[in-house]
Motif scaffolding. Structure first.
Motif: not given
Length: 845
Positions: A57-58, A61, A448-449, A451-456
């Motif tokens: 993901r990083w 991005l 990708a974005l 994947s960064v935010l989904e945990k929150h």
């Protein structure tokens, strides 16, 4: 805590139903037309891609940001043109002749500073100050508030024919004798009468019928004072103008903006607008018009895009009740749009009057990918799927529908590149590239974005309850399919009657931006001064012999064209500098008059200062003032002369402009074909080309759409489910436009392919969801059908804000969008599920 709740989820969990399931349930369901091997294959490749995106993901991005930086660098060189010729094919004859004329003339555009005051003296004082301050400007070539006609005044007798000069000679002889008798009487006191016996009277009588001036008019040629400076002044004397011509090389839009800004700053610094003193100063002219139109277009686009984004964000938040949805959908969308603009800067190099709105169009067309992705992802997570499994679902299932919809819409736009109309070609390339680049962004940057935010985010509250009214509306067509279709039959019949009545916008001013009150005032004052106007055709010819032949041609043409005359007059350097042969014959008469005066002894006092009109020699084009040389000789970069053909009808109306075009746009003299140049001629050719290419464009887009949809669905009935609503959307939209007299223009017609794109997208996603999962049609409409409704609403809101634009073309674009996407929304709710239900019953037989 409160902010976290809003960011994650703020809706109630009661009364929910499960609209999402895990990856295994979704992929291994009894999907119509899917073998077990195909299901396993889809699960395999989509899972691998999902894992690759999640783990990288990083990197994804970072690559997206890198491409953004490259795009921003390319965008720095992007040019924007509001000229009509930028819409035409590069090889169009009207464009080539206008470019040739521009090269010869240097520029047709000037800045006019109009000054109106209580008295002529007050106005002239202001003009003197303005002239002194503006002359040193870097871009200023000439500054004038009058025409220097001293050389023409001195050579005014050369404008008379030989017969008229012979009459002048006799008038002059009478005046000499009259002055002599008067002086004799003053000296002696004895009255004296002299009867003049005219020698050569028979010669005069032979040419008498060729004399066009009366004796009084001939006498005035010598004795009346003529101004050597012809001021740019209104009839009442209270308004005058200062005309500023820019130097060569200052033709760009940025240059024009600087010129207008400089003049406005000078007016403000000098504090010339003084209502208490009755002084009013404004800026008019073609350069001001160009800047005004550009500023209005940019303002409308910025305001329209800003309001669209705001409304869409509100809609997304109201529908999903999550703040996270905004960056998840908007960021990939904007990324794809910026990539597109960067590609445009590299490949095309600029935007025109139509493609400048493509950011707005792509925003409306591209957001549907994000909405479908987020809706499907939310359903999967709410049904218990993991993040990677949900990503695999939107890639393997939603992505397949998005790919077909995106490719169909993109290639449909690319098909426009096979038309002749340059505006269509460039629009097709940019829109097609934009759809595909946004599609790429939505399936790389979006996951990708995410994947960064989904945990929150708490995804369990994504289960949603559909309200009963909305549920009934979404299933109305599927519950009563035959009744729904029969109800539309009379509407279709009425639409077929009205649709052919749709007309094209024939008045170019109706698609332009409204001018400010100050600009309108300055323009009206300018018209009171320059009554000839600027609607004229320009022709570049090589020799004076050609100029003379063309003048003779139009003189003969005007005598024959009495039914619908459109040509007011022709002007050229020959209006002021006679041919060498004519000058030689006229100078012979003038010198003979001077010789007789010298023989008669000392001149009477009344004639002393008039002798200058007889002591003249041949007049050359080089003797003319710089302004006149610029007007009729142009620049020294190429030889030749400039001719101007003035029209007697307005060029704003396409029908009248067409008449002038037919009379003057192309003609043959002495075996040579000439093509005068005019922006009005370009408008006429543009309308004709647009009408011809509009049919071709529709057939190309329709053919490509049918081919791709049929190749994807692989059945006639399945293709009909997607294509019939699309065709009806266009039919109803065109019929409603005709019924309310909303005419098609070069600006609003870009909405029509957008309608095709959204309608096909809705149909493909709903059809593919139903075919992939085998879910009940009501569930499909409650999930994907509701997402399709949101995408259509976001597009409607995106364009709907344009109805308040200052530019007439944008306002009509907004109105067409409101009509078209409202129809699209209605047919997505009614016709599409009705057709899908009938298709389902046919498959079950």
């Amino acid at each position: 805590m409160l902010l976290g709740a809003v960011w994650g989820c703020s809706q109630s969990r009661q009364g929910v139903y499960d609209v999402g399931r895990g990856l295994a349930d979704l992929v291994e369901s009894s999907a119509p037309g899917k073998t077990h091997e195909e299901i396993i294959l889809v699960r395999s490749w989509s899972s691998k891609i999902a894992e690759l995106i999640v783990h990288g993901r990083w990197v994804i991005l970072a690559m997206a940001v890198g491409l953004l930086l490259v795009s921003f660098s390319a965008i720095q060189g992007l040019k924007v043109s509001t000229k009509l010729e930028a819409l035409m094919p590069e090889g169009a004859q009207s464009v080539k002749t206008l470019q040739d004329a521009m090269e010869k003339a240097g520029s047709f555009a000037s800045i006019q500073v109009v000054v109106r005051g209580e008295s002529r003296k007050q106005v002239e004082s202001a003009l003197l100050v303005l002239e002194a301050v503006t002359r040193p400007l870097l871009w200023s070539e000439s500054v004038q508030y009058f025409e220097d006609i001293s050389v023409l005044e001195r050579h005014k007798l050369l404008q008379l024919t030989v017969p008229e000069l012979e009459q002048v000679a006799k008038v002059l002889e009478k005046e000499v004798l009259k002055a002599a008798t008067s002086e004799f009487e003053k000296k002696t006191g004895i009255p004296l009468t002299i009867t003049l016996v005219e020698s050569g009277a028979s010669i005069i009588s032979n040419v008498k019928n060729n004399v066009n001036l009366t004796e009084e008019e001939l006498r005035a040629r010598i004795f009346d004072e003529v101004e050597t400076e012809r001021r740019f002044i209104s009839d009442d004397g209270r308004t005058q103008a200062l005309v500023i011509w820019p130097k060569s090389g200052f033709e760009g839009l940025a240059d024009a903006k600087k010129m207008v800004t400089d003049i406005a700053a000078i007016i403000n610094a000098l504090d010339l607008n003084a209502p208490e003193d009755g002084l009013h100063v404004g800026i008019a002219g073609r350069i001001r018009n160009k800047v005004s139109q550009f500023d209005a277009v940019i303002n409308d686009v910025v305001v329209g895009l800003g309001s669209s984004i705001s409304l869409i964000i509100i809609l997304l938040f109201v529908h999903y009740r999550r703040l996270v949805v905004v960056p998840l959908i908007i960021v990939p969308l904007v990324t794809g749009i910026i990539w597109t603009i960067g590609v445009t800067a590299v490949v095309i190099g600029g935007l025109n009057l139509i493609t400048i709105f493509l950011a707005l169009i792509l925003f409306g067309l591209g957001i549907d990918f994000g909405i479908h992705n987020f809706s499907r992802y939310s359903e999967a997570r709410a049904g218990g799927a993991s993040h990677t499994e949900a990503i695999a679902i939107i890639i393997g299932q939603t992505g397949r529908a998005s790919l077909v919809a995106g490719v169909t819409t993109g290639i449909g736009f690319f098909a426009l590149m096979f038309t002749e109309f340059r505006a269509f070609r460039e629009f097709g390339f940019i829109a097609g590239s934009g759809i595909l680049l946004i599609l790429v962004a939505m399936y790389t940057v979006f996951p990708a974005l995410l994947s960064v935010l989904e945990k929150h985010i708490d995804w369990h509250c994504s289960k949603r309850k559909v309200s009963k009214p909305l549920g009934k509306l979404l299933t109305l067509g599927s519950d009563y399919p035959k009744a729904t279709l029969l109800a539309f039959v009379p509407l279709v019949a009425i639409a077929f009657v009205w649709a052919p009545k749709l007309g094209f916008e024939k008045n170019f001013k109706n698609i332009q931006a409204e001018r400010s009150a100050e600009h309108l005032w300055a323009t009206e004052q300018s018209k009171n001064i320059f009554k000839g106007g600027h609607d004229r055709a320009v022709l570049v010819v090589e020799t004076l012999e050609e100029v003379k032949a063309i003048e003779n041609y139009f003189e003969t043409y005007a005598e024959k064209d009495t039914d619908s005359p459109t040509i007011a007059k022709l002007t050229s350097v020959r209006n002021f500098v006679p041919d060498p042969e004519q000058q030689a014959a006229r100078l012979e008469v003038i010198k003979r008059m001077w010789a007789k005066l010298e023989e008669s002894g000392p001149l009477p006092a009344v004639l002393v200062d008039k002798a200058k009109y007889l002591e003249i020699d041949k007049l050359e084009t080089g003797d003319l003032s710089p302004a006149m040389r610029r007007l009729f000789l142009g620049t020294k970069s190429r030889p030749g002369y400039l001719m101007y053909i003035y029209n007697s009808v307005t060029m704003d109306d396409a029908d009248l402009a067409r008449q002038f075009y037919d009379d003057a746009a192309e003609f043959e003299v002495n075996g040579k074909t000439y093509h005068p140049a005019s922006e009005g001629f370009i408008f006429v050719e543009m309308l004709a080309l647009m009408k011809a290419d509009a049919v071709r464009a529709v057939l190309l887009v329709a053919g490509v759409t049918i081919f791709i949809i049929f190749g994807f669905v692989r059945s006639f009935s399945g293709a009909a489910v997607v294509l019939i609503p699309t065709a009806l959307v266009l039919l109803f939209t065109v019929a409603i436009m005709a019924a309310i007299d909303l005419q098609l223009s070069i600006i609003n017609m870009v909405i029509l392919p957008s309608l095709i794109g959204i309608s096909v997208d809705n149909g493909i996603h709903i059809y593919e969801r139903y075919r992939e999962t085998g879910e009940d049609l009501g569930v499909v409409m409650a999930g994907t059908g509701r997402a399709a409704s949101v995408t259509t609403l976001t597009t409607l809101l995106g364009f709907g804000g344009l109805v308040t634009a200052s530019m007439g073309g944008l306002r009509s674009m907004g109105m067409v969008a409101v009509i078209g996407f409202s129809v699209c929304l209605l047919l997505t709710w009614l016709i599409l599920p009705a057709l899908l239900r009938l298709h389902e019953r046919r498959q079950q037989r």
